[in-house]
Design a protein around this motif. Structure first.
Motif, PDB file in Angstrom:
ATOM      1  N   ASP A  34      59.604 -91.368  47.140  1.00 50.17           N
ATOM      2  CA  ASP A  34      58.358 -90.611  47.267  1.00 50.17           C
ATOM      3  C   ASP A  34      58.557 -89.377  48.136  1.00 50.17           C
ATOM      4  N   ASP A  81      54.373 -96.515  50.335  1.00 48.14           N
ATOM      5  CA  ASP A  81      53.775 -97.839  50.501  1.00 48.14           C
ATOM      6  C   ASP A  81      54.146 -98.474  51.840  1.00 48.14           C
ATOM      7  N   ASP A 119      50.217 -90.023  40.288  1.00 48.64           N
ATOM      8  CA  ASP A 119      51.233 -90.616  41.148  1.00 48.64           C
ATOM      9  C   ASP A 119      51.819 -89.495  41.994  1.00 48.64           C
ATOM     10  N   PRO A 120      52.752 -89.780  42.905  1.00 47.00           N
ATOM     11  CA  PRO A 120      53.265 -88.723  43.781  1.00 47.00           C
ATOM     12  C   PRO A 120      53.861 -87.525  43.046  1.00 47.00           C
ATOM     13  N   ARG A 134      49.682 -92.644  48.375  1.00 49.05           N
ATOM     14  CA  ARG A 134      49.775 -92.814  46.929  1.00 49.05           C
ATOM     15  C   ARG A 134      48.353 -92.828  46.358  1.00 49.05           C
TER      16      ARG A 134
END
Length: 275
Positions: free
Chosen positions: A61, A116, A192-193, A228
């Motif tokens: 990420d 996360d 999403d990222p 996220r």
């Protein structure tokens, strides 16, 4: 999953690892991602960011990514070369270079980790932009035809702009330097990222709201990812406070449907040339 079953965005950032050169990837930039004279800078950032996520040794990420746009990219083959600068326990820092026809188009420096794994505590005074719900905002289908002709990528978006910030489309820009709206992909692909990297450069340039239509090429773009995103709409706000010497800064905030500030960015761009 085959390429044919991927979303348009995933096909747009798809990469093939080079068989003999570690850290090298081949891409195909599609003509459906053009804005003005070249490929959208946010899509290019997502392509380079995708390559770095593959090379991140588990750190997939982007936390902070900065890109310098060296020349305009066109539809067609492209090569991305990555290099790991430092690999730590929680963060990896690397560089990426995207080139076409032997000419470098984009140079990126980024730090990657695991969103996360971040501490869940949030202390912020930032607030999501206030605007009507998506069904009361202005869809792309209402944009001036000449604008659509210069922005093929809008066909891939479900973009609903705040009516308070679209006076420029009617010849009455507010001159406040702000454009904001709701964003999601037209084919239903969830955020999403990597998508956030593109969203940071997806709205019309704020110079439109200053009464300056035309292409505003990005010089440098930095994106910080803070969380996220959850599935659903994204609220996106772009604003500028300073245009001087033919260049302007553009600050962006991206909020998800949970009301979380998931991305922030700032770019320096060249003001449109007088028409």
């Amino acid at each position: 999953m085959t390429t044919a079953t991927l979303s348009e965005f995933d096909r747009g950032i798809a990469l093939t690892p080079h068989a003999e050169e570690p850290g090298r990837y081949e891409a195909e930039l599609g003509d459906g991602w053009q804005i003005g004279g070249g490929i959208n800078g946010g899509l290019l950032m997502a392509v380079a960011g995708h390559a770095l996520s593959l090379a991140g040794d588990g750190h997939r990420d982007p936390f902070s990514i900065s890109g310098y746009y060296l020349s305009a990219s066109r539809p067609g083959p492209a090569t991305v070369r990555t290099e790991t600068v430092r690999r730590g326990r929680t963060l990896t820092t690397g560089t990426a270079s995207l080139s076409q026809d032997g000419e470098e188009r984009l140079r990126v420096l980024a730090t990657y980790g695991d969103l996360d794994a971040l501490d869940g505590e949030v202390a912020t005074s930032a607030q999501p932009p206030l605007m009507p719900p998506p069904e009361q905002c202005i869809g792309v289908e209402h944009a001036p035809p000449q604008f659509i002709e210069q922005a093929a990528l809008l066909e891939r978006f479900d973009l609903r702009l705040d009516p308070a910030t679209v006076g420029w489309a009617l010849g009455t820009p507010s001159k406040s330097g702000r454009i904001q709206g709701w964003f999601r992909l037209a084919d239903g692909r969830q955020p999403d990222p990597l998508l956030l990297l593109m969203v940071a450069d997806a709205l019309p340039p704020v110079t439109f709201d200053l009464g300056m239509p035309g292409w505003a090429p990005t010089v440098e773009l930095t994106v910080h990812l803070r969380a996220r995103p959850v599935p659903g709409w994204l609220r996106v706000s772009h604003a500028t406070r300073n245009l001087a010497g033919g260049y302007f800064e553009e600050d962006c905030e991206v909020w998800d449907e949970a009301g979380r500030l998931v991305a922030q960015s700032r770019q320096l761009a060249r003001a449109p040339r007088p028409q």
